[in-house]
Design an enzyme around this catalytic site. Structure first.
Site, PDB file in Angstrom:
ATOM      1  N   ARG A  31      -1.996 -13.686  -5.923  1.00  0.00           N
ATOM      2  CA  ARG A  31      -3.450 -13.347  -5.545  1.00  0.00           C
ATOM      3  C   ARG A  31      -4.394 -14.645  -5.551  1.00  0.00           C
ATOM      4  O   ARG A  31      -5.685 -14.454  -6.098  1.00  0.00           O
ATOM      5  CB  ARG A  31      -3.789 -12.302  -6.678  1.00  0.00           C
ATOM      6  CG  ARG A  31      -3.214 -10.930  -6.677  1.00  0.00           C
ATOM      7  CD  ARG A  31      -4.163 -10.083  -5.789  1.00  0.00           C
ATOM      8  NE  ARG A  31      -3.542  -8.885  -5.525  1.00  0.00           N
ATOM      9  CZ  ARG A  31      -3.771  -7.667  -6.005  1.00  0.00           C
ATOM     10  NH1 ARG A  31      -4.423  -7.485  -6.864  1.00  0.00           N
ATOM     11  NH2 ARG A  31      -2.900  -6.511  -5.640  1.00  0.00           N
ATOM     12  N   ARG A  35     -10.655 -11.605  -5.806  1.00  0.00           N
ATOM     13  CA  ARG A  35     -11.804 -11.324  -6.292  1.00  0.00           C
ATOM     14  C   ARG A  35     -12.493 -12.631  -7.214  1.00  0.00           C
ATOM     15  O   ARG A  35     -13.590 -12.687  -7.663  1.00  0.00           O
ATOM     16  CB  ARG A  35     -12.074 -10.147  -7.228  1.00  0.00           C
ATOM     17  CG  ARG A  35     -12.121  -9.009  -6.101  1.00  0.00           C
ATOM     18  CD  ARG A  35     -11.719  -7.849  -6.875  1.00  0.00           C
ATOM     19  NE  ARG A  35     -10.417  -7.627  -7.258  1.00  0.00           N
ATOM     20  CZ  ARG A  35      -9.833  -6.490  -7.689  1.00  0.00           C
ATOM     21  NH1 ARG A  35     -10.668  -5.362  -7.804  1.00  0.00           N
ATOM     22  NH2 ARG A  35      -8.403  -6.533  -8.111  1.00  0.00           N
ATOM     23  N   ARG A  44     -16.111  -9.449   0.659  1.00  0.00           N
ATOM     24  CA  ARG A  44     -15.868  -7.942   0.140  1.00  0.00           C
ATOM     25  C   ARG A  44     -16.981  -7.034   0.353  1.00  0.00           C
ATOM     26  O   ARG A  44     -16.830  -5.826   0.509  1.00  0.00           O
ATOM     27  CB  ARG A  44     -15.430  -8.179  -1.190  1.00  0.00           C
ATOM     28  CG  ARG A  44     -14.661  -6.994  -1.553  1.00  0.00           C
ATOM     29  CD  ARG A  44     -14.084  -7.383  -2.961  1.00  0.00           C
ATOM     30  NE  ARG A  44     -13.636  -6.276  -3.735  1.00  0.00           N
ATOM     31  CZ  ARG A  44     -13.898  -5.579  -4.566  1.00  0.00           C
ATOM     32  NH1 ARG A  44     -15.423  -5.490  -4.994  1.00  0.00           N
ATOM     33  NH2 ARG A  44     -13.279  -4.809  -5.038  1.00  0.00           N
ATOM     34  N   ASP A  80      -1.428  -6.171   2.308  1.00  0.00           N
ATOM     35  CA  ASP A  80      -1.015  -5.587   1.143  1.00  0.00           C
ATOM     36  C   ASP A  80       0.448  -5.053   1.367  1.00  0.00           C
ATOM     37  O   ASP A  80       0.557  -4.625   2.598  1.00  0.00           O
ATOM     38  CB  ASP A  80      -1.949  -4.530   0.687  1.00  0.00           C
ATOM     39  CG  ASP A  80      -1.968  -4.120  -0.601  1.00  0.00           C
ATOM     40  OD1 ASP A  80      -2.498  -4.804  -1.480  1.00  0.00           O
ATOM     41  OD2 ASP A  80      -0.958  -3.078  -1.030  1.00  0.00           O
ATOM     42  N   TYR A 164       4.369   3.770  -5.004  1.00  0.00           N
ATOM     43  CA  TYR A 164       3.170   4.347  -4.606  1.00  0.00           C
ATOM     44  C   TYR A 164       3.190   5.322  -3.870  1.00  0.00           C
ATOM     45  O   TYR A 164       2.335   6.384  -3.707  1.00  0.00           O
ATOM     46  CB  TYR A 164       2.414   2.956  -4.063  1.00  0.00           C
ATOM     47  CG  TYR A 164       2.102   1.731  -4.991  1.00  0.00           C
ATOM     48  CD1 TYR A 164       0.972   1.896  -5.523  1.00  0.00           C
ATOM     49  CD2 TYR A 164       2.964   0.893  -5.376  1.00  0.00           C
ATOM     50  CE1 TYR A 164       0.669   0.992  -6.679  1.00  0.00           C
ATOM     51  CE2 TYR A 164       2.623   0.040  -6.046  1.00  0.00           C
ATOM     52  CZ  TYR A 164       1.506   0.041  -6.897  1.00  0.00           C
ATOM     53  OH  TYR A 164       1.144  -0.741  -7.965  1.00  0.00           O
TER      54      TYR A 164
HETATM   55  O1  CP3 Z   1      -3.517 -13.403  -2.566  1.00  0.00           O
HETATM   56  C1  CP3 Z   1      -2.404 -12.729  -2.439  1.00  0.00           C
HETATM   57  O2  CP3 Z   1      -1.723 -12.736  -3.467  1.00  0.00           O
HETATM   58  C2  CP3 Z   1      -2.214 -12.062  -1.065  1.00  0.00           C
HETATM   59  C3  CP3 Z   1      -2.650 -10.773  -0.990  1.00  0.00           C
HETATM   60  C4  CP3 Z   1      -1.753  -9.620  -1.674  1.00  0.00           C
HETATM   61  C5  CP3 Z   1      -2.773  -8.463  -2.032  1.00  0.00           C
HETATM   62  N1  CP3 Z   1      -1.908  -7.660  -2.603  1.00  0.00           N
HETATM   63  C6  CP3 Z   1      -3.983  -8.356  -1.959  1.00  0.00           C
HETATM   64  C7  CP3 Z   1      -4.902  -7.408  -2.634  1.00  0.00           C
HETATM   65  C8  CP3 Z   1      -0.580  -9.267  -1.828  1.00  0.00           C
HETATM   66  C9  CP3 Z   1       0.586 -10.293  -1.926  1.00  0.00           C
HETATM   67  C10 CP3 Z   1      -0.649  -8.020  -2.665  1.00  0.00           C
HETATM   68  C11 CP3 Z   1       0.824  -7.565  -3.201  1.00  0.00           C
HETATM   69  C12 CP3 Z   1       0.852  -6.344  -3.963  1.00  0.00           C
HETATM   70  N2  CP3 Z   1      -0.278  -4.999  -3.646  1.00  0.00           N
HETATM   71  C13 CP3 Z   1       1.482  -5.800  -4.676  1.00  0.00           C
HETATM   72  C14 CP3 Z   1       2.584  -6.518  -5.447  1.00  0.00           C
HETATM   73  C15 CP3 Z   1       1.832  -7.698  -6.307  1.00  0.00           C
HETATM   74  C16 CP3 Z   1       1.500  -7.073  -7.691  1.00  0.00           C
HETATM   75  O3  CP3 Z   1       0.349  -7.333  -7.928  1.00  0.00           O
HETATM   76  O4  CP3 Z   1       2.239  -6.547  -8.466  1.00  0.00           O
HETATM   77  C17 CP3 Z   1       1.042  -4.546  -5.478  1.00  0.00           C
HETATM   78  C18 CP3 Z   1       1.562  -3.637  -6.389  1.00  0.00           C
HETATM   79  C19 CP3 Z   1      -0.099  -3.968  -4.316  1.00  0.00           C
HETATM   80  C20 CP3 Z   1      -0.852  -2.524  -4.399  1.00  0.00           C
HETATM   81  C21 CP3 Z   1      -2.100  -2.609  -4.545  1.00  0.00           C
HETATM   82  N3  CP3 Z   1      -3.048  -3.303  -3.819  1.00  0.00           N
HETATM   83  C22 CP3 Z   1      -2.843  -2.426  -5.879  1.00  0.00           C
HETATM   84  C23 CP3 Z   1      -2.289  -1.979  -7.194  1.00  0.00           C
HETATM   85  C24 CP3 Z   1      -4.443  -2.811  -5.739  1.00  0.00           C
HETATM   86  C25 CP3 Z   1      -5.331  -2.382  -6.651  1.00  0.00           C
HETATM   87  C26 CP3 Z   1      -5.596  -3.231  -7.549  1.00  0.00           C
HETATM   88  C27 CP3 Z   1      -6.534  -4.222  -7.509  1.00  0.00           C
HETATM   89  O5  CP3 Z   1      -6.309  -5.529  -7.966  1.00  0.00           O
HETATM   90  O6  CP3 Z   1      -7.707  -4.002  -7.012  1.00  0.00           O
HETATM   91  C28 CP3 Z   1      -4.406  -3.303  -4.360  1.00  0.00           C
HETATM   92  C29 CP3 Z   1      -5.505  -3.840  -3.942  1.00  0.00           C
HETATM   93  C30 CP3 Z   1      -5.728  -5.315  -3.523  1.00  0.00           C
HETATM   94  N4  CP3 Z   1      -4.517  -5.951  -2.889  1.00  0.00           N
HETATM   95  C31 CP3 Z   1      -6.587  -6.429  -3.827  1.00  0.00           C
HETATM   96  C32 CP3 Z   1      -6.084  -7.597  -3.112  1.00  0.00           C
HETATM   97  C33 CP3 Z   1      -7.058  -8.817  -3.052  1.00  0.00           C
HETATM   98  C34 CP3 Z   1      -8.094  -6.143  -4.260  1.00  0.00           C
HETATM   99  C35 CP3 Z   1      -8.604  -5.101  -3.330  1.00  0.00           C
HETATM  100  C36 CP3 Z   1     -10.187  -5.373  -3.064  1.00  0.00           C
HETATM  101  O7  CP3 Z   1     -10.659  -6.660  -3.050  1.00  0.00           O
HETATM  102  O8  CP3 Z   1     -10.941  -4.587  -3.045  1.00  0.00           O
END
Ligand code: CP3
Length: 356
Positions: A31, A35, A44, A80, A164
């Protein structure tokens, strides 16, 4: 093919993932494009999450943001793990403060509606993003010199993505998913098999588009008892790794069996991954003594230490760097950077880790 561009000599992360021991270890953070970066928050405002993932201009820019600021050794594709079910036609929305919401898969009929034939077309913008990022990394990006940054593609591992898809969103327990595995094992196996095949082919597409390493996120693998862990985590992961290795023997695969605990050594031994990412609770020294000496370990600073910053963060980070000394180790966190993390803390962390 783009994978032959430049040389790997200056890509410290890629060399480490191929088994070389480097000091200080290369660094990237899960990540890292998120954010906690003001420049991410600015974009965003302009577009929702799926639009950001599916617009190559935006996704390329976001992937490069942490490279510009911190010259990380790795750039992870901005996308994602839920893009795969979305690309097969499952409805997906990201709702603020709630996270992803999907129309749940609960029956044979729900499963039959998924259409794997659409994946390549619907993920074409992801391939385009990878091509653009790979091209950009051939030039100077902020403090990162040309051809020094390794481009990482990724997918969710089948079990975590199924969580999911079946529960329909985030959950602490993913009870619906685990109930399906018990009550309707044939249906659940079909879902895992579908995810195994589509994940392998999607990662192959990412490699073709320029990803130099790929990572499989199995964030919820630790929910499973040992026999189910073997069946739904180790077995599909091994088949994905085999499929990729038969076509791309030199592209490293990183596995992240989060919260696997005592199952981590078996995962490392049986799946064939080149590297294993460790979660916050894993002890790097102990795991290192339990796995083959050429397995690359990645991790595992507590993201809360980076939120805290200061001396405690530096002390913990250097202890982890020291624990990985003498074997291939990639410095990372045990889970993603927390959104509230001050950007200066990340800068201070990187500077300390690069000081020998
Ligand atoms: O920078 C990075 O790591 C690359 C991009 C990346 C994202 N998600 C962007 C993202 C990666 C590698 C992921 C993987 C991901 N997504 C996982 C596995 C890693 C982990 O965290 O366990 C999982 C379970 C997801 C599913 C997911 N995506 C959830 C549960 C959420 C909501 C939670 C949150 O943090 O908001 C997301 C959204 C998400 N994926 C965001 C980002 C930057 C936030 C969304 C936003 O900016 O509005």
């Amino acid at each position: 093919m783009s994978s032959t561009q430049g040389t790997d000599e200056n890509r410290r992360l890629l060399r480490t993932l191929k088994g070389e021991t480097m000091w200080p270890p290369p660094i990237w953070l899960m990540r890292q494009a998120g954010r906690f970066l003001p420049e991410f928050r600015a974009l965003r405002e302009k577009a929702d999450f799926l639009t950001r993932c599916m617009t190559p201009d935006l996704a390329t820019e976001i992937t490069l943001q942490p490279i510009r600021r911190f010259a990380m050794d790795g750039a992870i594709l901005f996308s994602d793990i839920l893009i795969l079910p979305w690309a097969m036609g499952q409805s997906l929305q990201f709702i603020d403060k709630r996270g992803p919401v999907l129309e749940p898969i609960r029956s044979e009929a729900d499963l039959a509606r998924l259409d794997p034939a659409r994946i390549e077309e619907r993920t074409a913008p992801v391939a385009e993003t990878l091509r653009r990022v790979r091209k950009a990394l051939g030039e100077q990006v902020g403090a990162a010199a040309p051809d020094t940054v390794t481009l990482i593609g990724f997918a969710g591992a089948p079990f975590t993505v199924s969580c999911y898809m079946v529960d329909g969103g985030s959950s602490k327990e993913f009870a619906q998913t685990r109930l399906m595995a018990f009550r309707e094992p044939a249906l659940f196996d079909r879902l895992i098999n579908l995810l195994m095949e589509t994940t392998a082919s999607m990662l192959a597409d990412q490699i073709e588009a320029g990803a130099q390493a790929v990572m499989l996120f199995d964030s919820w693998s630790g929910l499973l008892p040992p026999h189910e862990f073997r069946r739904h985590v180790i077995n599909p992961t091994r088949q994905i790794v085999q499929s990729l290795k038969s076509r791309y023997p030199d592209v490293p695969v990183i596995g992240f069996p989060r919260l696997a605990g005592v199952m981590a050594p078996e995962y490392a031994r049986e799946t064939g991954v080149d590297a294993m990412a460790l979660d916050t609770g894993a002890d790097l020294t102990t795991i290192a003594s339990q796995v083959r000496s050429d397995l690359v370990l990645q991790g595992n600073l507590d993201p809360v230490a980076v939120l805290a910053g200061g001396k405690a963060m530096i002390r913990e980070a250097l202890a982890i760097r020291e624990a990985g000394k003498g074997r291939p180790h990639v410095f990372n966190l045990g889970h993603g950077v927390l959104p509230e993390t001050p950007t200066e803390h990340v800068g201070e962390l990187i500077a300390a880790l690069r000081t020998v």
